[in-house]
Write a protein that holds these residues in place. Structure first.
Motif, PDB file in Angstrom:
ATOM      1  N   UNK A 134       0.731  -1.224   0.034  1.00 18.50           N
ATOM      2  CA  UNK A 134      -0.109  -0.036   0.053  1.00 18.50           C
ATOM      3  C   UNK A 134       0.844   1.166   0.057  1.00 18.50           C
ATOM      4  N   UNK A 135       0.395   2.153  -0.629  1.00 20.48           N
ATOM      5  CA  UNK A 135       1.236   3.687  -0.869  1.00 20.48           C
ATOM      6  C   UNK A 135       1.318   4.183   0.629  1.00 20.48           C
ATOM      7  N   UNK A 136       2.363   4.526   1.263  1.00 22.63           N
ATOM      8  CA  UNK A 136       2.427   5.438   2.368  1.00 22.63           C
ATOM      9  C   UNK A 136       2.659   6.760   2.021  1.00 22.63           C
ATOM     10  N   UNK A 137       2.923   7.574   3.139  1.00 23.08           N
ATOM     11  CA  UNK A 137       3.089   9.100   3.222  1.00 23.08           C
ATOM     12  C   UNK A 137       4.707   9.163   2.667  1.00 23.08           C
ATOM     13  N   UNK A 138       5.456   8.171   2.751  1.00 22.97           N
ATOM     14  CA  UNK A 138       6.857   8.647   2.144  1.00 22.97           C
ATOM     15  C   UNK A 138       6.774   8.389   0.815  1.00 22.97           C
ATOM     16  N   UNK A 139       6.028   7.383   0.102  1.00 19.08           N
ATOM     17  CA  UNK A 139       5.848   7.352  -1.341  1.00 19.08           C
ATOM     18  C   UNK A 139       5.334   8.340  -1.889  1.00 19.08           C
TER      19      UNK A 139
ATOM     20  N   UNK B 239      -2.603  13.535 -11.418  1.00 13.40           N
ATOM     21  CA  UNK B 239      -2.095  12.164 -11.888  1.00 13.40           C
ATOM     22  C   UNK B 239      -1.986  11.432 -10.272  1.00 13.40           C
ATOM     23  N   UNK B 240      -1.620  12.024  -9.348  1.00 17.21           N
ATOM     24  CA  UNK B 240      -1.663  11.340  -7.972  1.00 17.21           C
ATOM     25  C   UNK B 240      -2.709  10.944  -7.480  1.00 17.21           C
ATOM     26  N   UNK B 241      -3.825  11.639  -7.114  1.00 15.68           N
ATOM     27  CA  UNK B 241      -5.072  11.286  -6.681  1.00 15.68           C
ATOM     28  C   UNK B 241      -5.634  10.193  -7.658  1.00 15.68           C
ATOM     29  N   UNK B 242      -5.651  10.487  -8.990  1.00 14.52           N
ATOM     30  CA  UNK B 242      -6.006   9.336  -9.854  1.00 14.52           C
ATOM     31  C   UNK B 242      -5.574   8.047  -9.914  1.00 14.52           C
ATOM     32  N   UNK B 243      -4.082   7.950  -9.915  1.00 20.23           N
ATOM     33  CA  UNK B 243      -3.304   6.897  -9.834  1.00 20.23           C
ATOM     34  C   UNK B 243      -3.658   6.053  -8.374  1.00 20.23           C
ATOM     35  N   UNK B 244      -3.682   6.848  -7.423  1.00 21.56           N
ATOM     36  CA  UNK B 244      -3.914   6.199  -6.224  1.00 21.56           C
ATOM     37  C   UNK B 244      -5.581   5.361  -6.227  1.00 21.56           C
ATOM     38  N   UNK B 245      -6.267   6.043  -6.647  1.00 19.58           N
ATOM     39  CA  UNK B 245      -7.668   5.652  -6.905  1.00 19.58           C
ATOM     40  C   UNK B 245      -7.529   4.382  -7.784  1.00 19.58           C
ATOM     41  N   UNK B 246      -6.942   4.369  -9.082  1.00 20.34           N
ATOM     42  CA  UNK B 246      -6.826   3.322  -9.856  1.00 20.34           C
ATOM     43  C   UNK B 246      -6.338   2.189  -8.909  1.00 20.34           C
ATOM     44  N   UNK B 247      -4.827   2.432  -8.311  1.00 20.22           N
ATOM     45  CA  UNK B 247      -4.215   1.473  -7.369  1.00 20.22           C
ATOM     46  C   UNK B 247      -5.307   0.765  -6.486  1.00 20.22           C
ATOM     47  N   UNK B 248      -6.197   1.479  -5.807  1.00 23.57           N
ATOM     48  CA  UNK B 248      -7.041   1.124  -4.968  1.00 23.57           C
ATOM     49  C   UNK B 248      -8.210   0.006  -5.495  1.00 23.57           C
ATOM     50  N   UNK B 249      -8.475   0.530  -6.640  1.00 19.36           N
ATOM     51  CA  UNK B 249      -9.431  -0.224  -7.227  1.00 19.36           C
ATOM     52  C   UNK B 249      -8.956  -1.602  -7.799  1.00 19.36           C
ATOM     53  N   UNK B 250      -7.900  -1.551  -8.322  1.00 20.54           N
ATOM     54  CA  UNK B 250      -7.139  -2.747  -8.867  1.00 20.54           C
ATOM     55  C   UNK B 250      -6.848  -3.696  -7.701  1.00 20.54           C
TER      56      UNK B 250
END
Length: 355
Positions: free
Chosen positions: A1-6, A340-351
Motif C-alpha cells: 500500500x502507498x504510504x506517506x513517504x511514497x 495524476x497522483x490522486x487518480x493513480x492512487x484511486x486506480x491502484x485501490x480499485x485494482x
C-alpha cells in the motif's frame, strides 16, 4: 500500500517541474524577459536539441534483450484500438476531424512515464514494475512519437505545397494558408482545391522525408536503441567523452520543455488556454479512454490492469512546433500532473480490490 513517504517521493519528483514552468511563465508575463519571437526560438531549441539528446540518453541505457514483450504487445493493441476508433470518428461522423484525431491520439496514448511514472509505479508495485515503465517509454519514443512526428510533418508539408495562387483560381479569394496558426482542416474549408492543383503523393512524401531527415527527433531513439543492442550484446560501455557530451544537454531536456510550456502559457490570454470544455474532454481521454484501451490490450495478452499517467511533455513541444492544438496539450500536461497522483492512487485501490 502507498504510504506517506511514497507520496512525498512523487511530490519531490513533480515540484521541480513546476518551478521550471513558473520561471518560464514569469519570464514573459511578469518580467518581460523574452519577446514572442524569442519564445519561438526557445521552443525550437528544446525541440531540436535538448529533447533529442534526452531521448538518446535514456534509450541507450535499456536492455533490449530483457524486454517484456507481452506488455509491449498489450501497449500496441491499446494504441491500435485508439487509432481505429479515431479514424472511424474522423471518417464516418459529421463532427469528425483528422486534426483533432491527431491531438486525441496524443491525449489518449502518450504519457509522461519517466518523470512521474517511475516514482509512482515503484511505490505501487516495486522495482520490477519500473522496468516496464522504462520499456514503455522507450517504445513510445521509438514508435509512437516517431509516427506522430511523421504525421505532423505530413500535415505541414501538405499545407505548404498547396499554394495560394493555385487555390485562388478556383475560389476567387487571395487566401493564405498559415499552417502554424490554423488547422489544415479549417484552412481547407476556405479554399477549393481541384485534382490538378493538389500536390502529387510522391512529391509530398519526398518533402516529408526530407524534413524528417533534418529533424533529430526522427532518429534520436534509433541511435539510442542501436547502441543499446550493441552495448548489451558485447558488454560495452559508452565512452565517457561521448556520454558526457550527451548528458550536458539531455539533463536539461525536461526542465527546458517545462520552461517552454510556461512561456507558452504566458503568451495566452487565459491561464487555461483551451477553455473548460476542452480541458474536461482532454482529462477524460487521458484518464478514462487511455486506461480503458490499455486494459483491453492487457486482457488480450493475459496481463493484469494498468493505470493512467499524465500527458507527455514531448507531445506539447511537437504540438507547439507544428502549430496543432498546443493549447490543449499544454493544459493536459499541467492538469495531468496535478491530478495524476490522486487518480493513480484511486486506480491502484480499485485494482487491489478487484484482485
Amino acid at each position: 500500500m502507498i504510504g506517506g513517504d511514497d507520496v512525498y517521493k512523487v511530490i519531490v519528483a513533480m515540484v521541480p517541474l513546476y518551478v521550471a514552468l513558473m520561471l518560464g511563465y514569469g519570464s514573459v508575463k511578469w518580467w518581460k524577459v523574452f519577446t514572442a519571437e524569442q519564445c519561438d526560438a526557445i521552443n525550437r531549441l528544446v525541440c531540436y536539441f535538448t529533447l533529442p539528446l534526452f531521448t538518446v540518453e535514456f534509450t541507450a541505457h535499456v536492455d533490449p534483450f530483457q524486454m517484456n514483450y507481452p506488455f509491449i504487445a498489450a501497449d500496441v493493441i491499446s494504441k491500435v484500438i485508439i487509432v481505429v476508433v479515431l479514424a472511424f470518428w474522423a471518417k464516418c461522423t459529421s463532427k469528425g476531424s483528422y486534426c483533432w484525431s491527431i491531438t486525441s491520439f496524443s491525449l489518449c496514448t502518450l504519457t509522461n512515464s519517466l518523470v512521474v511514472g517511475v516514482p509512482l509505479i515503484k511505490a505501487m508495485y516495486g522495482p520490477t514494475a519500473v522496468d516496464l515503465v522504462v520499456q514503455s517509454s522507450v517504445f513510445q519514443a521509438i514508435i509512437w512519437l516517431t509516427i506522430l512526428l511523421f504525421i505532423l510533418e505530413f500535415r505541414r508539408s501538405s499545407a505548404g505545397l498547396i499554394t495560394p495562387s493555385s487555390s485562388s483560381s478556383n475560389s476567387g479569394n487571395r487566401v493564405v494558408v498559415d499552417d502554424q496558426s490554423k488547422d489544415l482542416e479549417e484552412s481547407s474549408n476556405e479554399i477549393s482545391v481541384e485534382e490538378s492543383s493538389r500536390p502529387k503523393f510522391w512529391t509530398l512524401m519526398r518533402a516529408v522525408w526530407l524534413k524528417l531527415a533534418m529533424n533529430p527527433n526522427a532518429y534520436a531513439c534509433i541511435i539510442g536503441l542501436v547502441w543499446a543492442f550493441v552495448a548489451n550484446r558485447w558488454h560495452l560501455e559508452m565512452p565517457s567523452i561521448v556520454e558526457g557530451s550527451i548528458l550536458i544537454m539531455s539533463r536539461a531536456g525536461t526542465g527546458t520543455a517545462m520552461f517552454s510550456m510556461g512561456i507558452f502559457m504566458a503568451l495566452q490570454e487565459k491561464l487555461i488556454a483551451c477553455g473548460t470544455s476542452l480541458t474536461v474532454i482532454g482529462m477524460v481521454l487521458k484518464f478514462i479512454a487511455g486506461p480503458a484501451a490499455m486494459a483491453i490490450g492487457c486482457i488480450a495478452v493475459g496481463l493484469h490492469g494498468d493505470a493512467a499517467l499524465p500527458q507527455s511533455i514531448t507531445s506539447f513541444i511537437f504540438a507547439k512546433e507544428y502549430g496543432l492544438h498546443a493549447d490543449v496539450l499544454s493544459t493536459a500536461v499541467i492538469f495531468g500532473m496535478l491530478v495524476s497522483l490522486p487518480v493513480l492512487i484511486a486506480y491502484y485501490a480499485i485494482l487491489e480490490y478487484v484482485n
